[in-house]
Design a protein around this motif. Sequence first.
Motif, PDB file in Angstrom:
ATOM      1  N   LYS A 156      -4.240 -14.524   8.050  1.00  0.00           N
ATOM      2  CA  LYS A 156      -3.916 -15.930   8.583  1.00  0.00           C
ATOM      3  C   LYS A 156      -4.374 -16.392   7.846  1.00  0.00           C
ATOM      4  N   LYS A 157      -4.962 -16.255   7.046  1.00  0.00           N
ATOM      5  CA  LYS A 157      -5.114 -17.055   5.536  1.00  0.00           C
ATOM      6  C   LYS A 157      -4.324 -17.042   4.052  1.00  0.00           C
ATOM      7  N   GLY A 158      -4.178 -15.792   4.502  1.00  0.00           N
ATOM      8  CA  GLY A 158      -2.960 -15.223   2.590  1.00  0.00           C
ATOM      9  C   GLY A 158      -4.150 -15.000   1.762  1.00  0.00           C
ATOM     10  N   SER A 159      -5.184 -15.790   2.152  1.00  0.00           N
ATOM     11  CA  SER A 159      -6.056 -15.085   0.887  1.00  0.00           C
ATOM     12  C   SER A 159      -6.123 -13.530  -0.190  1.00  0.00           C
ATOM     13  N   ALA A 160      -5.724 -12.811   0.344  1.00  0.00           N
ATOM     14  CA  ALA A 160      -5.866 -11.484   0.628  1.00  0.00           C
ATOM     15  C   ALA A 160      -5.115 -10.234   1.162  1.00  0.00           C
ATOM     16  N   ARG A 161      -4.900  -9.604   0.147  1.00  0.00           N
ATOM     17  CA  ARG A 161      -4.444  -8.315   0.878  1.00  0.00           C
ATOM     18  C   ARG A 161      -4.461  -7.175   1.650  1.00  0.00           C
ATOM     19  N   PHE A 162      -4.874  -6.640   2.227  1.00  0.00           N
ATOM     20  CA  PHE A 162      -5.327  -5.420   3.118  1.00  0.00           C
ATOM     21  C   PHE A 162      -4.858  -4.375   3.206  1.00  0.00           C
ATOM     22  N   VAL A 163      -5.700  -3.130   2.022  1.00  0.00           N
ATOM     23  CA  VAL A 163      -4.475  -1.508   2.358  1.00  0.00           C
ATOM     24  C   VAL A 163      -5.425  -1.128   3.419  1.00  0.00           C
ATOM     25  N   THR A 164      -4.711  -0.167   4.005  1.00  0.00           N
ATOM     26  CA  THR A 164      -5.936   0.875   4.556  1.00  0.00           C
ATOM     27  C   THR A 164      -5.073   2.247   4.141  1.00  0.00           C
ATOM     28  N   LEU A 165      -6.134   3.349   4.127  1.00  0.00           N
ATOM     29  CA  LEU A 165      -6.183   4.458   4.092  1.00  0.00           C
ATOM     30  C   LEU A 165      -7.244   4.979   4.432  1.00  0.00           C
ATOM     31  N   VAL A 191      -4.735   6.749  -4.036  1.00  0.00           N
ATOM     32  CA  VAL A 191      -6.107   5.647  -4.739  1.00  0.00           C
ATOM     33  C   VAL A 191      -5.245   4.967  -5.567  1.00  0.00           C
ATOM     34  N   ARG A 192      -4.867   5.697  -6.658  1.00  0.00           N
ATOM     35  CA  ARG A 192      -4.718   5.444  -8.059  1.00  0.00           C
ATOM     36  C   ARG A 192      -3.252   4.589  -7.577  1.00  0.00           C
ATOM     37  N   GLU A 193      -2.101   4.582  -6.977  1.00  0.00           N
ATOM     38  CA  GLU A 193      -1.276   3.725  -6.759  1.00  0.00           C
ATOM     39  C   GLU A 193      -1.277   2.040  -6.419  1.00  0.00           C
ATOM     40  N   VAL A 194      -2.081   2.058  -4.686  1.00  0.00           N
ATOM     41  CA  VAL A 194      -3.168   1.260  -4.778  1.00  0.00           C
ATOM     42  C   VAL A 194      -3.560   0.110  -5.523  1.00  0.00           C
ATOM     43  N   ILE A 195      -4.342   0.775  -6.347  1.00  0.00           N
ATOM     44  CA  ILE A 195      -4.996   0.178  -7.492  1.00  0.00           C
ATOM     45  C   ILE A 195      -3.989  -0.549  -8.351  1.00  0.00           C
ATOM     46  N   LYS A 196      -3.193   0.353  -8.761  1.00  0.00           N
ATOM     47  CA  LYS A 196      -1.982  -0.194  -9.937  1.00  0.00           C
ATOM     48  C   LYS A 196      -1.477  -1.728  -8.917  1.00  0.00           C
ATOM     49  N   GLN A 197      -1.282  -1.542  -7.367  1.00  0.00           N
ATOM     50  CA  GLN A 197      -0.434  -2.581  -7.165  1.00  0.00           C
ATOM     51  C   GLN A 197      -1.534  -3.201  -7.033  1.00  0.00           C
ATOM     52  N   ALA A 198      -2.689  -3.629  -6.616  1.00  0.00           N
ATOM     53  CA  ALA A 198      -3.829  -4.452  -6.454  1.00  0.00           C
ATOM     54  C   ALA A 198      -3.742  -5.149  -8.312  1.00  0.00           C
ATOM     55  N   GLN A 199      -4.137  -4.663  -9.272  1.00  0.00           N
ATOM     56  CA  GLN A 199      -3.826  -5.198 -10.749  1.00  0.00           C
ATOM     57  C   GLN A 199      -2.358  -5.744 -11.162  1.00  0.00           C
ATOM     58  N   ASN A 200      -1.354  -5.376 -10.436  1.00  0.00           N
ATOM     59  CA  ASN A 200      -0.288  -6.841 -10.660  1.00  0.00           C
ATOM     60  C   ASN A 200      -0.585  -7.812  -9.671  1.00  0.00           C
ATOM     61  N   GLU A 201      -0.740  -7.834  -8.255  1.00  0.00           N
ATOM     62  CA  GLU A 201      -0.680  -8.434  -7.285  1.00  0.00           C
ATOM     63  C   GLU A 201      -1.953  -9.605  -8.330  1.00  0.00           C
ATOM     64  N   LEU A 202      -3.103  -8.803  -8.620  1.00  0.00           N
ATOM     65  CA  LEU A 202      -3.971  -9.885  -8.749  1.00  0.00           C
ATOM     66  C   LEU A 202      -3.092 -11.307  -9.787  1.00  0.00           C
ATOM     67  N   LEU A 248      -0.237 -11.249 -11.362  1.00  0.00           N
ATOM     68  CA  LEU A 248       0.706 -12.185 -10.776  1.00  0.00           C
ATOM     69  C   LEU A 248       0.633 -13.155  -9.672  1.00  0.00           C
ATOM     70  N   CYS A 249       0.422 -13.014  -8.766  1.00  0.00           N
ATOM     71  CA  CYS A 249      -0.047 -13.774  -8.094  1.00  0.00           C
ATOM     72  C   CYS A 249      -1.316 -14.411  -7.711  1.00  0.00           C
ATOM     73  N   LYS A 250      -2.015 -13.677  -8.127  1.00  0.00           N
ATOM     74  CA  LYS A 250      -3.624 -14.310  -8.418  1.00  0.00           C
ATOM     75  C   LYS A 250      -4.285 -14.499  -6.573  1.00  0.00           C
ATOM     76  N   ARG A 251      -3.883 -12.964  -6.595  1.00  0.00           N
ATOM     77  CA  ARG A 251      -4.436 -12.728  -4.946  1.00  0.00           C
ATOM     78  C   ARG A 251      -5.318 -11.243  -5.289  1.00  0.00           C
ATOM     79  N   LYS A 252      -6.450 -11.125  -4.391  1.00  0.00           N
ATOM     80  CA  LYS A 252      -7.227  -9.778  -3.957  1.00  0.00           C
ATOM     81  C   LYS A 252      -6.700  -9.248  -3.399  1.00  0.00           C
TER      82      LYS A 252
END
Length: 587
Positions: A210-219, A229-240, A242-246
């Motif tokens: 709703k807020k668009g404040s963070a990206r939520f990933v479920t495993l 897990v490493r793939e999700v962490i890599k995507q999280a690093q790029n997201e933080l 480029l988009c400044k989103r946790k």
Amino acid sequence: MELKVSREMARDSVRCPVCSGEVGASGINAHLDTCLLNNDGGQLSNSEPPMKKARLSARPGASAEHRETQPPHDTPLHVFSVFHTKNKATRADKPSAAPSDGCTSPEEKRREQRETPTAAASSRDAGPAVPGRSELRLSVSSLLDSGKPLAEKIRPNTLEEYFGQNKAVGENTLLRSVLESDSIPSLILWGPPGCGKTTLAHIVATNCKKKGSARFVTLSATSASTSDVREVIKQAQNELRLCKRKTILFIDEIHRFNKSQQDTFLPHVECGTVTLIGATTENPSFQVNAALLSRCRVLVLERLSAEAMAAVLERAVSALGLRVLGAPGGSAEDDATSTECPGDHEPQVYIEQKALDTIAHLCDGDARAGLNGLQMAIQARVNASKLAGPAQDILVQEDHVKEGLQRSHILYDKAGEEHYNCISALHKSMRGSHENAALYWLGRMLEGGEDPLYVARRLVRFASEDVGIADPSALPQAVSAFQACHFIGMPECEVILAQCVVYLARAPKSVEVYKAYDNVKTCLRTHRGPLPPVPLHLRNAPTRLMKQLGYAKGYKYNPAFSEPVEQEYLPEELKGIDFFTWQPPDQ
């Protein structure tokens, strides 16, 4: 003849989308090239863009005379009508919805909804969500047709719909204010099955969307690997970056990851690349790395009480449109939901309040088991009603929900936390001479599937540790109980264990021997330097050489004396010590 030829030419001609002139179908491509090059866009460059609504004037439903009488240049024309597809023409054939003044009376709206129930249902689904229970409306038919369990279909989306965890996330708690904000810490959700761990993570995910404040990933740790897990962490690093989103990473059943897999999270949780939310039914002290545990806050979720389960079931009944019979403080009509389910042909489903109370007490605080048991009972009654004949009202009674909950509702894991909790409770109840409580915890273990020989071994230990020399016959009783259980097994041996438990609970207690031996161990472990040698007079002397060395010299054989013999039996350094009263020195 000339009229016939002209009509055939008109039938073979098309309108140029640039100059709006009539051109033969075979030469339209060459004509388009000429118009675009010579006229630099033709008339479109000197006039305003055609209005989009002018397409209605050339819909296929209009007559040929009407199309021919329209002026070619004075009114805006549809653009690129040559390239209209068959799908667009099909949609244009449909009648448009209508009132010319843009207003519709409430009576007309209700009539339209009755005539097109599917459209009415879709409009309700697409509308804005209303807080509270009224936003969730299901029908019994959708419950039967859907492959999802009821617990998944009505999973709460807000903390207001989250029942039973007031100590953890209730009103005015620190964690609730944190969850409602954008600064969510790393959490380990620990609790029994069905207490709301996954639901709480789902609520956090809904707030993030709703807020668009963070990206939520479920495993899920049952199926995910370290590479996932490493793939999700890599995507999280790029997201933080480029988009400044946790990124919030939810790991279900995190205790299934081994120690090395859990180490993968450490640097990224430490630096804030990901916010970790782990769910586990096992004690995090034993199943989660200490380093990872120090970077997360452990949130203990309790088993749902009967009152909380009643609130969960009430929400489910309201969502399904069921009528409750025998509810306190009102009639069945008062308990009915105000919104009717789509489709008047569906039979009305009633459920007894006593049936709901039975589910709340029998599901052992497991909301998932309670809701799925309710679903099974409703499905069974609806299917039976369909086989019986014409549609008629359906009543779900207490016996039906008991049949739907046919399972051992005792929470017990022979290799987990509850195993050690129950054996500890049994041991302490016998130590406190409370035979009623001791029998209860024995029953909890045996009915939960515990190995009776394990319980018998613990009783043998208790007979020596806690009863001791106060009742020397307690140890033979416990050993006999172990042998009997080994001979006949379950379920016949349960009364043997119960007899031994009651005997040990009623027996006098003495920990004198247990404490004295514990002092001996402490003395040996805290002794400084080499251990003292065995005194020579206490040593055995089977050979001549040993006798010449002084072994057994001066030993007084006690049976040879009629009176007590004074003789030292401890090493010289420990002379005079009494382990029954000895206190270890301060280190």
